[in-house]
Scaffold this active site. Structure first.
Site, PDB file in Angstrom:
ATOM      1  N   HIS A 718     -19.430  66.156  44.863  1.00  0.00           N
ATOM      2  CA  HIS A 718     -18.533  65.021  44.621  1.00  0.00           C
ATOM      3  C   HIS A 718     -19.334  63.713  44.607  1.00  0.00           C
ATOM      4  O   HIS A 718     -20.460  63.650  45.109  1.00  0.00           O
ATOM      5  CB  HIS A 718     -17.452  64.950  45.710  1.00  0.00           C
ATOM      6  CG  HIS A 718     -18.026  64.664  47.072  1.00  0.00           C
ATOM      7  ND1 HIS A 718     -18.478  65.667  47.904  1.00  0.00           N
ATOM      8  CD2 HIS A 718     -18.242  63.491  47.746  1.00  0.00           C
ATOM      9  CE1 HIS A 718     -18.949  65.133  49.026  1.00  0.00           C
ATOM     10  NE2 HIS A 718     -18.812  63.811  48.946  1.00  0.00           N
ATOM     11  N   THR A 720     -19.445  60.129  46.202  1.00  0.00           N
ATOM     12  CA  THR A 720     -18.915  59.288  47.284  1.00  0.00           C
ATOM     13  C   THR A 720     -18.736  57.882  46.717  1.00  0.00           C
ATOM     14  O   THR A 720     -19.703  57.150  46.502  1.00  0.00           O
ATOM     15  CB  THR A 720     -19.868  59.264  48.491  1.00  0.00           C
ATOM     16  OG1 THR A 720     -20.006  60.598  48.989  1.00  0.00           O
ATOM     17  CG2 THR A 720     -19.321  58.365  49.587  1.00  0.00           C
ATOM     18  N   HIS A 797     -24.121  58.582  43.131  1.00  0.00           N
ATOM     19  CA  HIS A 797     -24.783  59.867  42.884  1.00  0.00           C
ATOM     20  C   HIS A 797     -23.894  61.006  43.386  1.00  0.00           C
ATOM     21  O   HIS A 797     -22.978  60.786  44.192  1.00  0.00           O
ATOM     22  CB  HIS A 797     -26.145  59.921  43.588  1.00  0.00           C
ATOM     23  CG  HIS A 797     -26.048  59.821  45.074  1.00  0.00           C
ATOM     24  ND1 HIS A 797     -26.036  58.605  45.733  1.00  0.00           N
ATOM     25  CD2 HIS A 797     -25.933  60.782  46.049  1.00  0.00           C
ATOM     26  CE1 HIS A 797     -25.924  58.809  47.029  1.00  0.00           C
ATOM     27  NE2 HIS A 797     -25.860  60.128  47.252  1.00  0.00           N
ATOM     28  N   THR A 799     -24.278  64.618  45.322  1.00  0.00           N
ATOM     29  CA  THR A 799     -25.189  65.500  46.059  1.00  0.00           C
ATOM     30  C   THR A 799     -24.985  66.939  45.582  1.00  0.00           C
ATOM     31  O   THR A 799     -23.865  67.468  45.597  1.00  0.00           O
ATOM     32  CB  THR A 799     -24.944  65.394  47.571  1.00  0.00           C
ATOM     33  OG1 THR A 799     -25.139  64.036  47.977  1.00  0.00           O
ATOM     34  CG2 THR A 799     -25.902  66.297  48.342  1.00  0.00           C
TER      35      THR A 799
END
Length: 835
Positions: A718, A720, A797, A799
């Site tokens: 996902h 953030t 970004h 992860t």
């Protein structure tokens, strides 16, 4: 920069010129902004909008609609000041030199023998005040006159040590043709003529600090303005002088006796204004032909009554006869008496002539005393000679320049001097005064004490930066004076020097952050012009001789889009961006990299740093007409009145990021001044904004995608989309904001194109297309006092793994949002929404 508006394009090609065609898809404000950031000096603006011209002129940028090629040719070849309210162009055009001509706007000069000392084949031409006599040369759709003259050079010659006028003028004209003159010096008189009438309409008490001879005609119409200067040289001050003898030194090749007489009378007028705040009758005995009366009456309406056996053609009433002490009773109250009686020596024996002169001096003094003895509101200026005399200790000694330094000086007296103590002054002391002292200013009022005047509007142009003023007191005055226009020297140094040498003095230097003003505009000369109905074709250059113009109590403070606005903010960066770095994106690249944002894909579109603040900091020397502090403050209190243009409200953290980029820029350039300025602006931002950081977050906003084009081993990859530090009872408020922003969030055009190691053991995919929405939601949270976002820059970004992996590059791929949710860190999802 000058903007010359045309309805049709022209075939000619002009140097340093760009064409801008009005963009109908944008409003007038956006067109004005784009024009102001073009890099050439001349802008030919086609299919123009009148509103755009108005916006540019209010910004201090000269912009005028032209109707003919002749108008274009005239304005493109020289600089000018434009009164956009009255539609008058004041040219600063020295092309008249090609006619073997020098010009003056002082009539008395034309009555001297100056032409004997001009360059061979040259002539002198009188052009009237600010070139008013040249209006007939220009048959244009607007009023036009050439305000350029050589009076500044002629006056500089008079006060210089040079005697050879021809060589002096040759040198100065060559300097003028090659050396950068401060544009403000050329347009200042036009500015003052607009400034003071407008102030007097709104303010009963106006105080002017530091007037010089350049303003000696400007203030003749304003007797109520209280002047502060450097004070007078009093009779009692001669106690410091040693006795000397007659020197006999020639000052000027041509006769400047009229100039001396004019300065004496003007000194008396302004001294009278200071005492009585009204216009006097002017009586004059001797000093014929007094051609300079024409100049004084050309500027202001005065009544002159004169006595002299010779003609005085410009006097209101002239008595072609001698004046005797018994005639004093003819003189009225509320007046000035100028006594300039002295017999020419002719062929007389020196001793006999000297005796006559001394007798006349005593007679002159008797007339002066008799005049002042009765009545009221009187000032007298009387011609004296160096001799043993008893004089009132409070009388003012004048020694304005004259053709030769001999034995004459002048005494300025008022009724109070008549009753004061008298002191014996030896002849040698008076010779010492004559030989060594030149009165350099017609304004001899008392010095200004740097303190607040609650009932007055203070004007202090180029007067308070001198280091004989206490710097902290100057700052205190600017911070606390409710109504004023005060200038201080801007810190143009690279080593953050607190003071700089200028001519034979030192000046304190200042930055806008040195002041804590309330509702004051801090701008440049051209920015200030726009506030008073003027604009100029050339912005001030960063010469080191530049000043901040600080206007307190102006009703234009909240008109952020009109005055001291963001026009030209990117012009300097546009001018230099193709130098070493050879890319139009260099500024964007530097700003992102200096904030550790290494994803430069779309850097010119996805800004994480305020370009306005960044450019205003690093290039402040080139454009400080933009009042950065005011812009920040009005945004912080949500009182920004946007009239037009492409507007994007910045999140406070974007301003902080800009300061950090500017600090890194300053460090690389070894620019200590920009470094301090950037630090202080960052501190100011933190003062006016209540920024809190979620550096110890307990909730986060997550975005889950339908497709991830990379391999991953985390449970649910996902984005953030920001972290929060909130109490549990604030969760409903956060959910409400997410619901309000739902459409905007789901409309984000999100893409990815590569993976990288964020740090050891954290493998992530880049994300583009979310920053503008991130900063919008940041602003909404900020205004609702919800702590959102960390102190370090937000780097979006996804992860993918907590193992070290090889980086991958793919074709840019669009990511489809599946859901947006609010989750407690190390806890449960408390809210989830889908499109």
């Amino acid at each position: 920069m000058k903007v010359l508006a045309l309805r049709h394009s022209v075939a000619q090609v002009y140097a340093d010129t760009q064409v801008y065609v009005h963009d109908d898809t944008k409003d007038s404000y956006e067109n004005a902004f784009l024009i102001s950031n073009l890099t050439t000096h001349n802008i030919l603006y086609l299919n123009y909008s009148i509103k755009t011209l108005e916006i540019l002129n209010k910004s201090g940028i000269a912009a005028i609609a032209l109707q003919s090629l002749e108008e274009l040719f005239t304005l493109i070849r020289c600089n000018f000041t434009y009164d956009y309210e009255l539609d008058i162009i004041y040219l600063h055009d020295y092309s008249y030199y090609t006619n073997n001509e020098i010009r003056t706007d002082q009539h008395w000069i034309t009555k001297t023998n100056i032409e004997e000392y001009l360059l061979p084949g040259w002539k002198l031409t009188y052009v009237g005040y600010n070139g008013s006599e040249t209006r007939g040369h220009y048959n244009f759709s607007f009023k036009c006159q050439n305000a350029a003259t050589d009076d500044d050079l002629i006056i500089e010659y008079i006060y210089s040590e040079a005697l050879d006028f021809q060589n002096f003028m040759l040198k100065k004209i060559k300097e003028r043709m090659t050396t950068s003159l401060p544009i403000a010096r050329l347009s200042n008189r036009v500015f003052r003529d607009k400034l003071f009438p407008s102030l007097l309409k709104e303010h009963k008490n106006v105080v002017n600090v530091g007037p010089r001879n350049e303003s000696m005609f400007t203030f003749l119409n304003y007797p109520t303005i209280k002047q502060f200067s450097n004070g007078a040289y009093l009779v009692k001050d001669t106690i410091k002088l040693k006795q000397e003898r007659w020197l006999g030194k020639r000052i000027s090749q041509f006769d400047i006796g009229q100039y001396k007489n004019m300065l004496n009378v003007l000194t008396a007028i302004y001294y009278y204004y200071n005492l009585y705040k009204s216009k006097p009758i002017i009586y004059m005995i001797g000093s014929a032909p007094s051609y300079w009366i024409y100049d004084v009456r050309h500027y202001s309406d005065f009544f002159f009554e004169t006595w002299d056996p010779l003609d005085t053609p410009y006097s209101s009433i002239h008595h072609k006869e001698l004046f005797f002490i018994n005639d004093v009773k003819k003189l009225k109250d509320n007046s000035i008496l100028y006594i300039d009686i002295r017999t020419d020596r002719g062929n007389a024996d020196w001793k006999k002539w000297r005796k006559t002169v001394e007798e006349q001096t005593i007679n002159n003094l008797d007339i002066a005393y008799e005049y002042l003895r009765t009545g009221k509101a009187k000032v007298c200026c009387v011609k004296m000679t160096a001799m043993d005399l008893e004089l009132p200790i409070s009388a003012k000694l004048l020694h304005h320049p004259t053709t030769e330094i001999r034995s004459e000086f002048y005494l300025l007296l008022d009724t109070w001097d008549l009753t004061n103590i008298r002191r014996f002054i030896p002849k040698g002391v008076l010779y010492s005064f004559i030989n060594n002292i030149i009165t350099e200013n017609v304004f001899i009022q008392q010095p200004f004490k740097v303190k607040v005047l609650n009932d007055s509007y203070i004007v202090a142009l180029y007067a308070l930066s001198n280091d004989f003023n206490n710097r902290s007191e100057v700052i205190k005055l600017i911070n606390n004076q409710k109504q004023s226009l005060i200038t201080v020297r801007i810190n143009n140094t690279f080593k953050d020097e607190p003071k700089v040498g200028f001519k034979n003095i030192y000046d304190w230097t200042f930055l806008p952050t040195d002041f804590d003003t309330k509702e004051a505009i801090i701008t440049s000369y051209d920015g200030c012009l726009g506030l008073f109905g003027l604009s100029i074709s050339l912005a001030s250059k960063p010469t080191g001789n530049n000043h901040l113009f600080i206007l307190s109590g102006t009703d234009k403070y909240y008109k952020l889009d009109q005055f001291a606005n963001h026009t030209s903010i990117s012009r300097r960066s546009h001018q230099i961006r193709f130098s070493e770095s050879a890319t139009s994106y260099s500024g964007y690249i530097f700003r992102d990299l200096s904030n550790n944002n290494f994803n430069l894909i779309g850097t010119n579109i996805e800004n994480s740093v305020s370009g306005h603040v960044y450019n205003a900091l690093i290039y402040y020397r080139y454009n400080y007409s933009f009042d950065l502090k005011r812009w920040i403050y009005l945004h912080s209190i949500d009182k920004v009145d946007i009239e037009g243009g492409k507007y994007y409200e910045l999140a406070p953290i974007e301003l902080i990021y800009a300061c950090r980029s500017a600090k890194e820029f300053a460090t690389l350039q070894d620019d200590l001044t920009v470094l301090r300025y950037s630090n202080e602006i960052e501190n100011y931002i933190n003062t006016v904004y209540s920024i809190t950081y979620a550096d110890d977050p307990n909730y986060f906003i997550g975005i889950q995608f339908r497709n991830i084009p990379y391999k991953y081993d985390v449970k649910i990859p996902h984005l953030t989309f920001g972290v929060l530090h909130i109490s549990d009872n604030m969760v409903p408020d956060v959910i409400d904001i997410l619901k309000i922003m739902k459409n905007e969030l789901f409309k984000m055009d999100i893409t990815t194109s590569y993976t990288y190691m964020l740090s050891d053991g954290i493998y992530v995919a880049n994300v583009s297309g979310v920053l503008s929405t991130y900063f919008k939601i940041y602003n909404v949270f900020y205004k609702n006092q919800i702590t959102f976002g960390q102190s370090r820059m937000f780097i979006p970004h996804i992860t993918l793994s907590f193992n070290n992996m090889r980086t991958v590059r793919i074709e840019t791929t669009k990511l489809q949002i599946k859901s947006i949710y609010l989750r407690k860190i190390k806890g449960d999802t408390v809210f989830d929404m889908v499109e």
